[in-house]
Design a protein around this motif. Structure first.
Motif, PDB file in Angstrom:
ATOM      1  N   UNK A 152       0.799  -1.232   0.000  1.00  0.00           N
ATOM      2  CA  UNK A 152       0.000   0.000   0.000  1.00  0.00           C
ATOM      3  C   UNK A 152       0.830   1.278   0.000  1.00  0.00           C
ATOM      4  N   UNK A 153       0.262   2.307  -0.616  1.00  0.00           N
ATOM      5  CA  UNK A 153       0.855   3.637  -0.649  1.00  0.00           C
ATOM      6  C   UNK A 153      -0.049   4.598   0.114  1.00  0.00           C
ATOM      7  N   UNK A 154       0.545   5.688   0.584  1.00  0.00           N
ATOM      8  CA  UNK A 154      -0.224   6.800   1.126  1.00  0.00           C
ATOM      9  C   UNK A 154      -0.176   7.924   0.100  1.00  0.00           C
ATOM     10  N   UNK A 155      -1.299   8.592  -0.082  1.00  0.00           N
ATOM     11  CA  UNK A 155      -1.395   9.663  -1.074  1.00  0.00           C
ATOM     12  C   UNK A 155      -1.556  11.005  -0.371  1.00  0.00           C
ATOM     13  N   UNK A 156      -1.019  12.046  -0.993  1.00  0.00           N
ATOM     14  CA  UNK A 156      -1.097  13.360  -0.365  1.00  0.00           C
ATOM     15  C   UNK A 156      -1.341  14.476  -1.361  1.00  0.00           C
ATOM     16  N   UNK A 157      -1.881  15.565  -0.866  1.00  0.00           N
ATOM     17  CA  UNK A 157      -1.968  16.779  -1.665  1.00  0.00           C
ATOM     18  C   UNK A 157      -0.583  17.416  -1.637  1.00  0.00           C
TER      19      UNK A 157
END
Length: 294
Positions: A236-241
């Motif tokens: 899994x990845x974490x996504x960000x603005x």
């Protein structure tokens, strides 16, 4: 930065209490609380952006997070809704600029765009160039033309995988290719955007493509049976603005996202786009760098 994030998180948790008026509260108390919140949020916005319209770069080929509605030709999606909701919390104006993913990343890095919202994976290398305000998590998935399914990633050796240029999936596929026999590496086809990568799979020019799980699932669903998911999900990845380093806007967007989470608006938006399984409990800034230095 860590102390600032902790302070902002603590204040955000109290936003709901300040803005909500209990049955026994007076109207004057509620008004005073609202003024306190407004003053705090206003102070988070750097002067150069107060009263201005902030440009948000996005690659609108990544449904259901950002894409062009075929009927209205308007930008829609979870990221679009979240940024608009954050802007409402902060009482600022935003406008979206639809550009290829590579230009989203380079534009935020250079400060051309103060903000980027385009399913951007949080990595340590990116955190050095921009601030990432986290808001989603998911595992990447491969998809292929119907009937071309595979189980193990080793089955991709000797085949072509199409990806959007500038994304982390380029490196992900290259890493997988390094485990293949030298005579049959995976060919990484970098295309302008995810729409082009998807089309390459449909046209048979590429065997597979890989993108975040929700985007892969949406793509398959909208393909009228032409595509299917294949293989196991990747880590899994974490996504960000993405926030330009020199903009000073990261604390404001961190506070806004956590406010949306606390107030329930965040969950409402994710459910609208079928992304509730990708929710985070709280937003933070540059978690990979913080973990490394803590």
């Amino acid at each position: 930065m860590r102390r600032l994030i902790a302070v902002l998180a603590a204040f955000t948790l109290s936003l709901g209490m300040l803005t909500a008026c209990s049955p026994g509260s007076s109207q004057s108390t509620s008004a005073d609380n609202a003024k306190t919140v407004d003053a705090y949020l206003s102070a988070l916005i750097p002067k150069k952006y107060q009263g201005a319209t902030i440009q948000v770069a996005t690659d609108a080929t990544l449904a259901p997070t950002e894409f062009v509605d075929p009927e209205t030709q308007q930008l829609v999606g979870a990221d679009i809704d979240l940024i608009n909701a954050a802007a409402e919390v902060l009482k600022i104006k935003v406008t979206f600029v639809n550009v290829p993913f590579e230009k989203v990343i380079s534009g935020v890095t250079k400060g051309t765009y103060p903000v980027g919202a385009s399913s951007i994976v949080d990595t340590r290398s990116r955190e050095k160039k921009m601030d990432l305000v986290t808001y989603l998590k998911s595992s990447p998935r491969f998809f292929v033309a119907k009937g071309n399914t595979f189980t193990k990633t080793s089955e991709l050796c000797g085949k072509t995988v199409a990806v959007a240029a500038g994304g982390v999936y380029v490196d992900e596929v290259k890493t997988l290719s390094a485990t293949c026999p030298k005579a049959s590496p995976i060919t990484v086809e970098q295309l302008t955007d995810q729409s082009a990568a998807t089309q390459a799979v449909v046209d048979g020019k590429a065997f597979a493509s890989v993108v975040s799980g929700p985007i892969a699932a949406w793509t398959v669903k909208e393909s009228d049976g032409a595509l299917e998911l294949a293989g196991e999900p990747l880590a899994p990845f974490t996504y960000g603005f993405a926030i330009a380093k020199k903009s000073g806007l990261a604390p404001a967007f961190l506070t806004a996202v956590n406010s949306l989470i606390t107030q329930g608006k965040y969950t409402e938006i994710l459910k609208k786009w079928g992304l509730e399984d990708s929710a985070v409990k709280a937003s933070t800034i540059n978690p990979r760098t913080r973990k490394k230095t803590s």
